[in-house]
Design a protein around this motif. Structure first.
Motif, short mmCIF file in Angstrom:
data_model
loop_
_atom_site.label_atom_id
_atom_site.label_comp_id
_atom_site.label_asym_id
_atom_site.label_seq_id
_atom_site.Cartn_x
_atom_site.Cartn_y
_atom_site.Cartn_z
N PHE A 1 36.98 0.35 19.09
CA PHE A 1 36.88 -0.94 18.66
C PHE A 1 38.10 -1.02 17.36
N VAL A 2 38.53 -2.27 17.25
CA VAL A 2 39.37 -2.34 16.19
C VAL A 2 38.63 -2.23 14.84
N ASN A 3 38.86 -1.17 13.97
CA ASN A 3 38.39 -0.76 12.69
C ASN A 3 36.96 -0.17 12.59
N ASP A 4 37.30 0.66 14.19
CA ASP A 4 36.29 1.73 14.45
C ASP A 4 36.37 3.00 13.44
N SER A 5 35.65 4.02 13.65
CA SER A 5 35.76 5.15 12.78
C SER A 5 37.15 5.95 13.07
N ARG A 6 37.69 5.67 13.95
CA ARG A 6 38.81 6.42 14.21
C ARG A 6 40.09 5.77 13.77
N THR A 7 40.02 4.51 13.44
CA THR A 7 40.95 3.43 12.83
C THR A 7 41.22 3.75 11.49
N TRP A 8 42.47 3.40 11.11
CA TRP A 8 42.79 3.44 9.48
C TRP A 8 42.85 1.79 9.36
N CYS A 9 41.98 1.50 8.20
CA CYS A 9 42.10 0.09 7.76
C CYS A 9 42.26 0.00 6.34
N VAL A 10 43.41 -0.79 6.00
CA VAL A 10 43.63 -0.78 4.50
C VAL A 10 43.60 -2.30 4.06
N PRO A 11 42.37 -2.62 3.35
CA PRO A 11 42.29 -3.91 2.94
C PRO A 11 43.44 -4.44 2.30
N ILE A 12 43.72 -5.82 2.50
CA ILE A 12 44.88 -6.48 1.73
C ILE A 12 44.48 -7.66 0.96
N GLU A 13 44.67 -7.72 -0.43
CA GLU A 13 44.39 -8.79 -1.27
C GLU A 13 44.53 -10.21 -0.87
N PHE A 14 43.69 -11.14 -0.63
CA PHE A 14 43.94 -12.59 -0.22
C PHE A 14 44.22 -13.32 -1.39
N CYS A 15 45.59 -13.87 -1.27
CA CYS A 15 46.12 -14.59 -2.53
C CYS A 15 45.82 -16.22 -2.15
#
Length: 243
Positions: A193-207
């Motif tokens: 799945f997108v954003n499962d435990s094998r995925t790296w996910c770096v949140p981006i600040e929403f402006c």
């Protein structure tokens, strides 16, 4: 705008985000075909000029209408891509020769990304986060699994070679251990799945001035399949903003 129409950045831009390396490359942007008219006009308003290819009409609006008629079955569809997931690619360039490619997805921007030549370029940035679907293989093991999804895309061999020159080795068949390991990003015995435990996910600040829309791209799943020396990614496109 990105949150409303599901515009994604991928290609070298997604790869560079995670490596912090810089390459002289175009900015590749992806969204569903219907939303491309809005994105293209946005690029034009930002002082980018439309650079038509040989088979395209001189203005972006006119060429978008040509492709729209083709999608409605009343015109000819002429593109550079033998890829069912891509409708058309438009080039925009500013005065300093920086180029943006606008890639029109037939069903889903993520579907185009999952159709790429190898796993090392399956990184993308949405309005909420940057995602790498195969981070351990790409950034820890410095490798890429070549993917065959049953279509020939012009430049795919050149694309693989480009990342070989950037220091990645090619994997044609992963080991049985990695295929069976449920923590591996190349696992085949369980879905991804997108954003499962094998995925790296770096949140981006929403402006933005309002609350951001959900990242619908995370609704997507996919599965790895291996047959002899053929590697496939199986998915069903989910349509909607950011998918």
């Amino acid at each position: 705008m990105e949150s409303a129409i599901g515009l994604l950045l991928s290609g070298s831009a997604g790869y560079q985000f995670f490596t912090r390396e810089m390459y002289n490359s175009d900015l590749d942007t992806y969204c569903v075909f219907e939303a491309c008219v809005v994105v293209g006009q946005w690029y034009l308003s930002a002082q980018y000029m439309f650079r038509p290819r040989t088979h395209q009409l001189p203005s972006f609006s006119a060429d978008f209408e040509r492709m729209k008629e083709a999608q409605d079955g009343i015109g000819d569809e002429d593109t550079d891509y033998n890829d069912a997931s891509i409708v058309q690619v438009w080039d925009f360039e500013n005065s300093t020769l920086e180029r943006i490619q606008l890639i029109a997805a037939r069903h889903s921007a993520l579907e185009v990304i999952l159709s790429f030549h190898s796993t090392c370029v399956m990184n993308f940035i949405s309005h909420r986060a940057a995602y790498s679907l195969f981070p351990r293989t790409t950034f820890k093991h410095k490798a890429m699994l070549v993917v065959d999804n049953g279509r020939e895309t012009p430049g795919s061999n050149e694309g693989v070679q480009k990342y070989v020159e950037r220091g990645l080795k090619v994997i044609h068949s992963p080991s049985v251990t990695r295929i069976l390991d449920t923590t591996s990003d190349l696992v085949a015995v369980s879905p991804r799945f997108v954003n499962d435990s094998r995925t790296w996910c770096v949140p981006i600040e929403f402006c933005g001035s309002t609350d951001p829309q959900p990242d619908f791209v995370e609704a997507n799943s996919f599965k790895m399949e291996y047959h002899h020396e053929t590697n496939k990614i199986i998915w069903m496109a989910i349509t909607g903003p950011g998918c």
